[in-house]
Design an enzyme around this catalytic site. Structure first.
Site, short mmCIF file in Angstrom:
data_model
loop_
_atom_site.label_atom_id
_atom_site.label_comp_id
_atom_site.label_asym_id
_atom_site.label_seq_id
_atom_site.Cartn_x
_atom_site.Cartn_y
_atom_site.Cartn_z
N ILE A 30 0.81 -1.21 0.00
CA ILE A 30 0.00 0.00 0.00
C ILE A 30 0.86 1.28 0.00
CG2 ILE A 30 -0.36 0.38 2.48
CD1 ILE A 30 -3.15 0.13 -0.10
N GLU A 88 7.92 -4.07 10.47
CA GLU A 88 6.66 -3.37 10.72
C GLU A 88 5.50 -4.34 10.95
OE1 GLU A 88 3.70 -0.75 8.02
OE2 GLU A 88 5.83 -0.31 7.69
N HIS A 93 6.93 -11.87 5.09
CA HIS A 93 6.60 -11.45 3.74
C HIS A 93 7.86 -11.14 2.95
CE1 HIS A 93 6.39 -7.98 6.48
NE2 HIS A 93 6.91 -7.26 5.50
P1 AMP Z 1 8.05 -4.47 6.82
O1 AMP Z 1 7.35 -5.26 7.89
O2 AMP Z 1 9.11 -3.57 7.39
O3 AMP Z 1 8.60 -5.35 5.73
O4 AMP Z 1 6.99 -3.50 6.14
C1 AMP Z 1 5.65 -3.88 5.98
C2 AMP Z 1 5.15 -3.44 4.65
O5 AMP Z 1 3.76 -3.76 4.60
C3 AMP Z 1 5.27 -1.93 4.37
O6 AMP Z 1 5.94 -1.74 3.14
C4 AMP Z 1 3.81 -1.46 4.34
O7 AMP Z 1 3.59 -0.45 3.39
C5 AMP Z 1 3.07 -2.72 3.98
N1 AMP Z 1 1.70 -2.75 4.47
C6 AMP Z 1 1.28 -2.55 5.73
N2 AMP Z 1 -0.05 -2.68 5.84
C7 AMP Z 1 -0.49 -2.97 4.57
C8 AMP Z 1 -1.78 -3.22 4.00
N3 AMP Z 1 -2.89 -3.19 4.74
N4 AMP Z 1 -1.84 -3.48 2.67
C9 AMP Z 1 -0.72 -3.50 1.92
N5 AMP Z 1 0.51 -3.29 2.40
C10 AMP Z 1 0.63 -3.01 3.71
#
Ligand code: AMP
Length: 132
Positions: A30, A88, A93
């Site tokens: 997102i 985050e 993922h």
């Molecule tokens: P990280 O855990 O550091 O790899 O980052 C988590 C990633 O998930 C970030 O790039 C966010 O933009 C993405 N993200 C978080 N919530 C959502 C969501 N609801 N839909 C799509 N992407 C998300």
């Protein structure tokens, strides 16, 4: 409580789905670094990527390869880069990011602001490049 990504898989939270099979799910990030930035997740909720089993990591990488091939076709780029951060969201993922240069993989870069229509179009374009 289920992770935000498990809730996406369950359809409780909307996402721009790119691909799915019985074990894995791919959807657009997102806050994309580039058009086509996609996340690949296992449906089984595990926080740390390297806590996945050997079999899961192998199968997830093969699934991600198919998605990356479709991303490259939909969004021509030098290569699709892959990264695992997970600082985050506590649900393992893989980030797949179309790269024109190394700088496109800098997660400190400002993120693209896209409309819902643009996200939907991007997801559809990548999906249409997957083998049917
Ligand atoms: P990280 O855990 O550091 O790899 O980052 C988590 C990633 O998930 C970030 O790039 C966010 O933009 C993405 N993200 C978080 N919530 C959502 C969501 N609801 N839909 C799509 N992407 C998300």
């Amino acid at each position: 409580m289920a992770s935000i990504f498990s809730r996406i898989v369950a359809g409780e939270i909307p996402s721009y789905k790119v691909a799915e099979d019985d074990k894995f799910f791919a959807f657009l990030d997102i806050n994309p670094l580039a058009k086509g930035h996609t996340l690949v997740i296992p449906k089984r909720e595990v926080d740390y990527f390297f806590d996945l089993t050997d079999e899961e990591i192998g199968a997830m990488q093969i699934f991600a390869k198919k998605v990356a091939t479709a991303i490259k076709e939909a969004f021509p780029c030098v290569k699709v880069g892959q990264a695992v951060l997970g600082l985050e969201v506590p649900h393992a993922h893989i980030h797949l990011v179309p790269m024109q240069s190394e700088k496109d993989m800098l997660f400190t870069n400002p993120k693209l602001k896209l409309t819902a229509e643009e996200f939907a179009e991007i997801a559809q374009k990548i999906n249409s490049c997957l083998p049917q």
